[in-house]
Design a protein around this motif. Structure first.
Motif, PDB file in Angstrom:
ATOM      1  N   MET A   1      -4.860 -20.790 -13.643  1.00 44.35           N
ATOM      2  CA  MET A   1      -3.740 -21.312 -12.860  1.00 44.35           C
ATOM      3  C   MET A   1      -2.647 -21.860 -13.784  1.00 44.35           C
ATOM      4  O   MET A   1      -2.954 -22.575 -14.734  1.00 44.35           O
TER       5      MET A   1
ATOM      6  N   ARG B   1       1.905 -31.016  -1.688  1.00 45.60           N
ATOM      7  CA  ARG B   1       0.678 -30.230  -1.911  1.00 45.60           C
ATOM      8  C   ARG B   1       0.937 -28.721  -1.781  1.00 45.60           C
ATOM      9  O   ARG B   1       0.395 -27.914  -2.494  1.00 45.60           O
ATOM     10  N   ARG B   2       1.761 -28.358  -0.776  1.00 48.49           N
ATOM     11  CA  ARG B   2       2.033 -26.922  -0.609  1.00 48.49           C
ATOM     12  C   ARG B   2       3.380 -26.701   0.075  1.00 48.49           C
ATOM     13  O   ARG B   2       3.841 -27.539   0.859  1.00 48.49           O
TER      14      ARG B   2
ATOM     15  N   SER C   1      -0.870 -20.274  -6.692  1.00 46.91           N
ATOM     16  CA  SER C   1      -1.280 -21.665  -6.953  1.00 46.91           C
ATOM     17  C   SER C   1      -0.931 -22.094  -8.368  1.00 46.91           C
ATOM     18  O   SER C   1      -0.972 -21.291  -9.310  1.00 46.91           O
TER      19      SER C   1
ATOM     20  N   THR D   1      -1.061 -25.827 -11.140  1.00 47.47           N
ATOM     21  CA  THR D   1      -1.641 -27.166 -11.294  1.00 47.47           C
ATOM     22  C   THR D   1      -0.625 -28.081 -11.953  1.00 47.47           C
ATOM     23  O   THR D   1       0.022 -27.707 -12.929  1.00 47.47           O
TER      24      THR D   1
ATOM     25  N   GLN E   1      -3.563 -29.509  -7.506  1.00 53.50           N
ATOM     26  CA  GLN E   1      -3.111 -28.165  -7.141  1.00 53.50           C
ATOM     27  C   GLN E   1      -1.830 -28.195  -6.294  1.00 53.50           C
ATOM     28  O   GLN E   1      -1.638 -29.081  -5.457  1.00 53.50           O
TER      29      GLN E   1
ATOM     30  N   ASP F   1       0.459 -25.261  -4.068  1.00 54.88           N
ATOM     31  CA  ASP F   1       0.490 -23.864  -3.605  1.00 54.88           C
ATOM     32  C   ASP F   1       1.831 -23.492  -3.007  1.00 54.88           C
ATOM     33  O   ASP F   1       2.445 -24.312  -2.302  1.00 54.88           O
TER      34      ASP F   1
END
Ligand code: G6P
Length: 572
Positions: A1, A85-86, A182, A184, A189, A191
């Motif tokens: 990643m 987070r995403r 994804s 880091t 993480q 996304d």
């Protein structure tokens, strides 16, 4: 990643980042200045509570106008750096404004995640391209535009911002390919999930309308249909819904390939800008704006005013649209919208609300379960299925009503047309003759002076009536004049200075407002309305019927004197 670092970039406040009626809209070249978009996005993050940013799921997409692709990459990098987070992105960065709202309310990630906010990249009906407009607005968890407490905070933050966070080394994500990428970062993480722009929205529409009934109508030999997306994002939905789901001919779609510059046109669905549709009239025609939240409805050589459209939808919704079969919770319109909806609400004994211009005011009523159907004169119609107005929903609502009125009649006989439906409505409820005059891009100072003069005049009704009668003795008396003020029945907040009203004894109205969505100079809007109950007088040409009131409005406001304009830019 791939790992990324967070950079803190020093910046200074940039003037003029106050969000208008629907977010921040400026020329593309303004947005392309160093730090411009970054400052606004960071100011938005800083205006939200921490849980709406850190660990949250954000939607980022828009109508695909010029600069969207660059803006999406910047917002992705800033989201990563701020601990989001995403990020959910519609394929190619495309999501209509109503589809964003639907995604916020309906979409679940594979792990059960839900969207907590959305950056919508659009300047709605304003033209696009390197020399035209870009825009950004933030929507909340309920799928509706951020309320004023948030937009005010964003603006305050833009005036004091000192730094923004960005993951500069995060590689650009390929937003043309569906799938999750994804990364880091320091907080774990991150996304980017690129998904199909239409599927959540299509699913929602299928749960609201009787698609089979509409399909039958569209396949009837006596029915012709045409939808013009004016090269906006609606095209991405029109093909899926009208052609693939409902079986309309591919040839019934006009300008349905989204373009960054909307083909050089003005993506606003009205009689001036949606010319192609007006030229070749089908039995039923409709058009959308850039981000697909507006709609225009046409019969064969027959224009349905947006104010009539919402009234007719409200009057027929329970019978024609399965989603409303249990009844309507209430109905609402914006202040400058004609009172056609009021009459329906009285007849059907429905709760009724008159709110200031701007969709966010409807959202509060809907969240409180007080309103099912609402609309605005500015070509916006919608319901509580989402928290934005919805152009394709309005077309499906009309198709449902036409299908319902013709349910025993589809095998080749003469159809009940759009015009028949509207005339039948007027025969029952009376007709609100209505027109809007827009004076676009006038000098901001002159516009302010004109408005101030009209407010000053309001303090003495005797004087007003003397002037009015001097202009036209055949109009009724002005019985009230004020600036519209709204107290939200849900949260008690008060919105002042929402338009200048002159109310006449026979129910006619003149309303003057400054547009909140322009990006240059000022736009004065003049709304003119007259109610006619007598069935023998409802068939007149609207401009002719409104002639006396128009004359009064222009002279009373000294329009030409203040603006130097002898005619409006657009009449709708
Ligand atoms: C946007 C908002 C509408 C509003 C319209 C008014 O489309 O979403 O709710 O009616 O702007 O625009 P104006 O230019 O008249 O302020």
């Amino acid at each position: 990643m791939v790992m990324f670092k967070v950079s803190r970039v020093a910046t200074t406040p940039i003037d003029g980042q106050k969000p208008g009626t629907s977010g921040l809209r400026k020329k593309v070249k303004v947005f392309m200045q160093p730090h411009y978009l970054h400052n606004f996005v960071q100011s938005t993050f800083n205006a939200l509570s921490a849980d709406k940013v850190r660990g949250a799921t954000l939607v980022v997409s828009g109508d695909g106008r010029y600069y969207s692709k660059d803006a999406i990459q910047i917002i992705i990098k800033m989201s990563a750096a701020n601990g989001v987070r995403r990020v959910w992105v519609g394929q190619n960065g495309l999501l209509s404004t109503p589809a964003v709202s639907a995604v916020m309310r309906e979409r679940l990630g594979a792990d059960g995640s839900k969207g907590s906010g959305a950056f919508i990249l659009t300047a709605s009906h304003n033209p696009g391209g390197p020399h035209e407009d870009f825009g950004i607005k933030y929507n909340m968890e309920n799928g509706g535009p951020a309320p004023e407490v948030i937009t005010d905070k964003i603006y305050e933050n833009t005036k004091t911002i000192k730094e923004y966070l960005i993951a500069e080394d995060l590689p650009d994500v390929d937003i043309s390919a569906i799938g999750i990428t994804s990364f880091t970062g320091p907080e774990g993480q991150f996304d980017v999930d690129v998904f199909d722009s239409a599927s959540d929205y299509v699913k929602l529409m299928k749960s609201i309308f009787d698609f089979q009934a509409i399909q039958k109508l569209l396949s009837s030999p006596s029915f012709t249909f045409c939808y013009d997306a004016l090269h906006g994002v609606a095209g991405a939905y029109a093909k899926r819904i009208f052609v693939e789901e409902l079986g309309a001919q591919e040839s019934s779609l006009l300008n349905c390939v989204p373009k960054e510059d909307f083909g050089g046109g003005h993506p606003d669905p009205n009689l001036t800008y949606a010319k192609e549709l007006v030229g070749e009239p089908p039995e039923f025609g409709a058009a959308a704006d850039g981000d697909a939240d507006r709609n225009m409805i046409l019969g064969k050589r027959f224009f349905v005013t947006p104010s009539d459209s919402v009234a007719i939808i409200a009057a027929n919704a329970v019978k024609a649209i399965p989603y409303f079969s249990d009844g309507l919770k209430g109905v609402a319109r914006s202040m400058p919208t004609s009172a056609a909806l009021d009459v329906v609400a009285q007849h059907l004994n429905l709760k009724f609300f008159e709110v200031p211009t701007g969709w966010k005011f409807f959202g509060n009523l809907m969240d409180a379960g007080m309103c099912s159907v609402c609309g605005e004169e500015s070509f916006g119609t919608g319901s509580d299925h989402i928290r934005e107005k919805d152009g394709i929903w309005a077309v499906l609502a009309w198709l449902s009503i036409i299908a319902y009125k013709n349910k025993d009649n589809l095998s080749g006989g003469k159809l009940v047309t759009v015009e028949d439906i509207v005339r039948q409505h007027w025969a029952i409820y009376g007709r609100h003759y209505y027109t809007r005059y827009d004076y676009e891009n006038v000098d901001a100072g002159a516009a302010k002076d004109l408005m101030a003069c009209l407010v000053k005049l309001q303090s003495d009704l005797t004087e007003v009536n003397k002037i009015v009668k001097g202009i036209r003795s055949d109009v009724s008396n002005v019985v009230n004049a004020d600036e519209f003020e709204y107290k939200d029945p849900v949260d008690g907040s008060i919105s002042k200075h929402q338009g200048i009203r002159y109310l006449f004894g026979d129910g006619s109205r003149l309303v003057f407002r400054l547009s909140g969505t322009g990006s240059e100079g000022a736009t004065i809007r003049l709304y003119i309305e007259q109610y006619e109950k007598d069935p023998s007088k409802i068939g007149r040409d609207s401009q002719e019927a409104l002639g006396p009131l128009v004359e009064v409005a222009l002279k009373l406001s000294k329009m030409e004197e203040f603006t130097g304009r002898s005619a409006p830019t657009v009449i709708t």
